[in-house]
Write a protein that holds these residues in place. Structure first.
Motif, PDB file in Angstrom:
ATOM      1  N   UNK A  24      41.800  38.813  40.865  1.00  0.00           N
ATOM      2  CA  UNK A  24      43.267  38.724  40.792  1.00  0.00           C
ATOM      3  C   UNK A  24      43.764  39.202  39.436  1.00  0.00           C
ATOM      4  N   UNK A  25      43.075  38.781  38.380  1.00  0.00           N
ATOM      5  CA  UNK A  25      43.484  39.181  37.033  1.00  0.00           C
ATOM      6  C   UNK A  25      43.303  40.684  36.840  1.00  0.00           C
ATOM      7  N   UNK A  26      42.152  41.214  37.244  1.00  0.00           N
ATOM      8  CA  UNK A  26      41.886  42.646  37.081  1.00  0.00           C
ATOM      9  C   UNK A  26      42.873  43.489  37.878  1.00  0.00           C
ATOM     10  N   UNK A  27      43.235  43.034  39.085  1.00  0.00           N
ATOM     11  CA  UNK A  27      44.151  43.830  39.912  1.00  0.00           C
ATOM     12  C   UNK A  27      45.548  43.866  39.305  1.00  0.00           C
ATOM     13  N   UNK A  28      45.921  42.809  38.584  1.00  0.00           N
ATOM     14  CA  UNK A  28      47.244  42.769  37.950  1.00  0.00           C
ATOM     15  C   UNK A  28      47.267  43.525  36.632  1.00  0.00           C
ATOM     16  N   UNK A  29      46.221  43.346  35.820  1.00  0.00           N
ATOM     17  CA  UNK A  29      46.264  43.824  34.440  1.00  0.00           C
ATOM     18  C   UNK A  29      45.372  45.028  34.171  1.00  0.00           C
ATOM     19  N   UNK A  30      44.361  45.244  35.013  1.00  0.00           N
ATOM     20  CA  UNK A  30      43.371  46.258  34.700  1.00  0.00           C
ATOM     21  C   UNK A  30      42.231  45.650  33.905  1.00  0.00           C
ATOM     22  N   UNK A  31      41.184  46.443  33.688  1.00  0.00           N
ATOM     23  CA  UNK A  31      39.978  45.914  33.049  1.00  0.00           C
ATOM     24  C   UNK A  31      40.169  45.662  31.558  1.00  0.00           C
ATOM     25  N   UNK A  32      40.610  46.689  30.815  1.00  0.00           N
ATOM     26  CA  UNK A  32      40.678  46.575  29.353  1.00  0.00           C
ATOM     27  C   UNK A  32      41.645  45.481  28.881  1.00  0.00           C
ATOM     28  N   UNK A 105      41.293  41.483  49.029  1.00  0.00           N
ATOM     29  CA  UNK A 105      42.390  42.388  48.680  1.00  0.00           C
ATOM     30  C   UNK A 105      42.443  42.705  47.190  1.00  0.00           C
ATOM     31  N   UNK A 106      42.386  41.691  46.346  1.00  0.00           N
ATOM     32  CA  UNK A 106      42.554  41.909  44.914  1.00  0.00           C
ATOM     33  C   UNK A 106      41.419  42.742  44.327  1.00  0.00           C
ATOM     34  N   UNK A 107      40.194  42.460  44.759  1.00  0.00           N
ATOM     35  CA  UNK A 107      39.059  43.239  44.259  1.00  0.00           C
ATOM     36  C   UNK A 107      39.168  44.693  44.690  1.00  0.00           C
ATOM     37  N   UNK A 108      39.571  44.934  45.941  1.00  0.00           N
ATOM     38  CA  UNK A 108      39.726  46.304  46.409  1.00  0.00           C
ATOM     39  C   UNK A 108      40.808  47.036  45.635  1.00  0.00           C
ATOM     40  N   UNK A 109      41.930  46.371  45.406  1.00  0.00           N
ATOM     41  CA  UNK A 109      43.004  47.012  44.644  1.00  0.00           C
ATOM     42  C   UNK A 109      42.508  47.432  43.270  1.00  0.00           C
ATOM     43  N   UNK A 110      41.752  46.583  42.643  1.00  0.00           N
ATOM     44  CA  UNK A 110      41.234  46.893  41.310  1.00  0.00           C
ATOM     45  C   UNK A 110      40.300  48.096  41.354  1.00  0.00           C
TER      46      UNK A 110
END
Length: 208
Positions: A24-32, A105-110
């Motif tokens: 969820x966090x990665x899909x909202x903000x990105x990795x870095x 869903x969130x992991x796929x979006x990321x």
């Protein structure tokens, strides 16, 4: 001394909870931009607690990719009723995959939209799209009959079909997320299949 089975189950469940929060966090903000503190807050744990389960963000990304890759591969082994046409088999496969994709869903979006640059000391996570297309190519090749995919050579047709189907399902997945995840991915499955088999022009006329 090995851990008791109950403790092993608790560790697996905690890791999965943390991975879902990280997605969820990665899909909202990105990795870095995402931090271990962000992931900890989302999961309801402190950052030091996360380090008890993962070495860092890259380890979390790799675990996410591994989980999705393994579960996606398992879906290709789902048994299907005998006597179905190729389209009917494909429809059942995609129904299972769509229901599963909704839970991730969130992991796929990321992975599909942002990706995760590897650290200097880590291997990049697997290319999920390439892995899925390779598995789908094998599945199609093992189930299609002559004429199901036109007159192109069998192996070439299966690979092209897998890439085309990936593109369609990817596009409809992104449309679904942009709609706020209204309804289900399977609501559009008939349209996906029609586009896959017949293209934008629709089914060929039976007249003449």
């Amino acid at each position: 001394m090995p851990r008791p089975p109950r403790r092993e189950r608790e560790i697996r469940e905690t890791r999965q909870h943390m991975l879902r929060a990280a997605a969820r966090v990665f899909s909202r903000k990105g990795f870095a931009p995402a931090s271990m503190q962000d992931i900890g807050r989302e999961a309801g744990y402190s950052a030091p607690s996360l380090y008890s389960y993962f070495r860092g963000k890259q380890d979390i990304v790799n675990a996410l990719a591994e989980t999705i890759t393994k579960e996606a591969q398992d879906l290709f082994g789902v048994s299907l009723p005998a006597g179905l046409t190729f389209r009917q088999q494909l429809e059942l496969l995609l129904r299972h995959q769509n229901a599963w994709a909704e839970t991730h869903r969130d992991a796929f979006l990321f992975f599909l939209q942002r990706g995760a640059p590897p650290s200097k000391d880590a291997e990049p996570p697997p290319d999920l799209a390439a892995h899925y297309i390779a598995q789908l190519t094998l599945w199609i090749e093992g189930r299609r009959a002559e004429g199901d995919l036109g007159s192109v050579g069998p192996t070439v047709a299966s690979e092209v079909a897998a890439n085309a189907l990936w593109g369609l399902t990817h596009a409809f997945f992104l449309r679904w997320t942009r709609s706020g995840c209204a309804g289900s991915l399977n609501d559009s499955l008939a349209q996906v299949l029609d586009l896959f088999f017949y293209g934008l022009a629709g089914a060929p006329s039976k007249a003449g």
